[in-house]
Structure formats: structure tokens, C-alpha cells
Design an enzyme around this catalytic site. Structure first.
Site, PDB file in Angstrom:
ATOM      1  N   ASP A   1       7.213  11.698  12.082  1.00 60.19           N
ATOM      2  CA  ASP A   1       5.931  12.409  12.106  1.00 60.19           C
ATOM      3  C   ASP A   1       4.730  11.477  12.044  1.00 60.19           C
ATOM      4  OD1 ASP A   1       7.359  14.727  12.170  1.00 60.19           O
ATOM      5  OD2 ASP A   1       7.299  15.039  10.000  1.00 60.19           O
ATOM      6  N   HIS A   2       4.953  10.254  11.555  1.00 65.77           N
ATOM      7  CA  HIS A   2       3.810   9.386  11.283  1.00 65.77           C
ATOM      8  C   HIS A   2       3.164   8.940  12.596  1.00 65.77           C
ATOM      9  CE1 HIS A   2       1.316   7.246   8.630  1.00 65.77           C
ATOM     10  NE2 HIS A   2       1.852   6.052   8.738  1.00 65.77           N
ATOM     11  N   PHE A   3       3.918   8.243  13.412  1.00 70.24           N
ATOM     12  CA  PHE A   3       3.472   7.915  14.777  1.00 70.24           C
ATOM     13  C   PHE A   3       4.571   8.397  15.713  1.00 70.24           C
ATOM     14  CE2 PHE A   3       1.565   4.388  12.257  1.00 70.24           C
ATOM     15  CZ  PHE A   3       0.233   4.712  12.478  1.00 70.24           C
TER      16      PHE A   3
END
Lengths: 163, 131
Positions: free
Chosen positions: A33-35
Site C-alpha cells: 500500500d505504501h508505494f
């Protein structure tokens, strides 16, 4: 359910230092989900892993009687990213501990790479906040946690002296 | 170990910049820790820890920032203000603080204004010169 974010301790010197391991796996949702498309571990979750490592070091120093709460992130420097498959070694050293609070200084390493340097401050909340009352039960180091401690630290039994 | 006031001030300033995440030029003599520099309760402990380490002194609980115990005592507090006895007690406990403004209206909400950068420098000066 308590949110557990480190896998085990490999070294534990009561009141002095502790080294925990966190294995980062592609199965962890946060990586995606972060990048999106470039899985890396968010820095905030590295702080959480250090807070758990250092928080247990601080808790043990008072025989798990105090409610130890992360009160301040004094410093957090991140030098490298963390990718799936990395095995993190989190080392926390006690800088200072008093009746009210404690500070710890820590590093996160992966193989020979220095990933992060994190300095934290913890509050023994019963001793602070102008006498504000908290539940008597220790909701930080609860019964479930004390059970987990036995597999966290194989030599955990002597760490909690009145068990 | 005797240190000049300027040396103490520079070291206190470094500690406050570090502990409170403020800029160098925000830390002036008269700046208040809470109002001007945004200190929260845990920061006071952080500052005490760092002062102890930097100056190699022991700061007993409540000595540098002694207001807390006083505020829970009805002899010392009446209707949101310090009583004469309370003010006297606080002055006695905090020899390092300038009370001239506060005593005109000893409102509890203004008590944090007593904690200035200068009050810390004075406190440390007293401690290190006594040692």
C-alpha cells in the site's frame, strides 16, 4: 488482539540493551500500500518495531509493573529502504530510566547496512500526567503479552521475577 | 566545574532546539517553554534528562519545574489562582524564576509563563556553581 510487530529477541541484557529480529515478508499488506508496485516498508512501521523492542526493554527493567507508553520520538533518521525478504535487527539501548520515564537509543540494521537510527522516550504513565488515574490492570503488559514473552525470549522466565 | 552564563545559555539552547524541534533563533532569554516554544508535558522530562547529562548534575523531581504538587493543594489554590501562601511556597521552591509579572495576577493558567529559557539558565547556573 495485540499488534505484534517483532518476531523474537536474540539478545536481552536486562536494563541495558535488547536486540530483536523482524522478518519482512511479501505477505504483509503494508508493503503493497505504501508505494503500489514498489513494495517498501513504511518508516513509521520501523519506528513501531523499535518502539516494541525498546518498550519491552523498558518494561522489563521495572519488572513489567509500569504501564510503558511511547511518549515521544526524539529522533528518527532513515538511511536505507527496507524491502520484502529483509531481516531487520533492531538494537535498543537504555539511555536513562527514572521513576517517571525512560529514553532509549536504537539502530536498525539489515546484514551490514545501517537502515535507521531511532531515539525514543517512554512514559511510565501512572507516575505522570498530574496524578490522572488509569485502570489498575496493566493493559500494556497484559496476560497475553506475558505469555508471548515466553516465546519472544526463551529465557524470559527469570526476566519476570514474581511469576 | 564553573561555567559562564553564556556557555550555559548556549548549551541550554542546544538542548531546547533538540528537545522541542525549534529553530535556534526562537530560543531567546524571555521565550516561554510552553507558550513560545510549544513544549508539552513529556518535553519537560526530556529537557530534565538532557540537562542532567549535559551538565553532569542531578535534578530531583519537582525542583526545576515544581508547580505540579502545589496545584493539587487547596491551601495553595483558590478559584483558579494561587493564594498568598501558594505564591510564597512557589517562590521558595523556584528561586531561579522571575515572579514580577506573575504575582500581579497569579492565575494558574499563566503559571507556565514562569518557565522561560532564562529560568533554566539561572537554575543551571545555581546548580553548577554550587557544585
Amino acid at each position: 488482539m495485540r499488534w505484534i510487530w517483532i518476531d523474537k529477541f536474540v539478545e536481552f541484557e536486562p536494563g541495558v540493551r535488547a536486540v530483536a529480529v523482524k522478518n519482512v515478508t511479501m505477505a504483509e499488506e503494508h508493503l503493497h500500500d505504501h508505494f503500489p508496485g514498489y513494495p517498501t516498508m513504511p518508516a513509521a512501521l520501523m519506528i513501531e518495531a523499535m518502539a516494541q523492542t525498546a518498550g519491552i526493554l523498558v518494561g522489563q527493567a521495572r519488572n513489567f509493573q509500569e504501564k510503558v507508553i511511547l511518549a515521544k520520538v526524539n529522533q528518527a533518521l532513515f538511511h536505507e529502504i527496507v524491502r520484502p525478504g529483509d531481516q531487520l535487527f533492531l538494537e535498543a539501548r537504555m539511555e536513562n530510566i527514572t521513576a517517571e520515564a525512560a529514553t532509549t537509543r536504537g539502530t536498525i540494521r539489515c546484514e551490514d547496512r545501517l537502515i535507521a537510527e531511532i531515539t525514543l522516550m517512554f512514559s511510565h504513565i501512572d507516575q505522570n500526567l498530574s496524578g490522572m488515574q488509569f485502570p489498575e490492570e496493566n493493559f500494556v503488559f497484559n496476560a497475553q503479552f506475558m505469555d508471548l514473552l515466553k516465546c519472544y525470549i526463551p529465557s524470559a522466565a527469570p526476566l519476570k521475577q514474581d511469576l | 566545574m564553573s561555567m559562564s552564563r553564556d556557555e550555559i545559555y548556549e548549551k541550554v539552547k542546544d538542548i531546547l532546539v533538540d528537545a522541542l524541534g525549534v529553530d535556534d533563533d526562537e530560543v531567546t532569554n524571555q521565550a516561554t517553554l510552553v507558550g513560545d516554544l510549544g513544549a508539552e508535558s513529556i518535553d519537560f522530562l526530556d529537557i530534565v534528562f538532557q540537562l542532567e547529562k549535559q551538565f553532569e548534575i542531578k535534578i530531583p523531581r519537582e525542583e526545576l519545574f515544581p508547580a505540579e504538587n502545589l496545584l493539587n493543594d487547596s491551601e495553595y489554590v483558590d478559584n483558579g489562582k494561587l493564594t498568598a501562601a501558594g505564591l510564597a511556597r512557589l517562590k521558595e521552591a523556584m528561586g531561579h524564576v522571575d515572579f514580577s509579572e506573575f504575582e500581579k495576577d497569579p492565575d494558574l493558567n499563566k503559571i507556565t509563563d514562569l518557565f522561560t529559557v532564562d529560568s533554566i539558565v539561572q537554575f543551571i547556573e545555581g546548580k553548577t556553581n554550587a557544585a
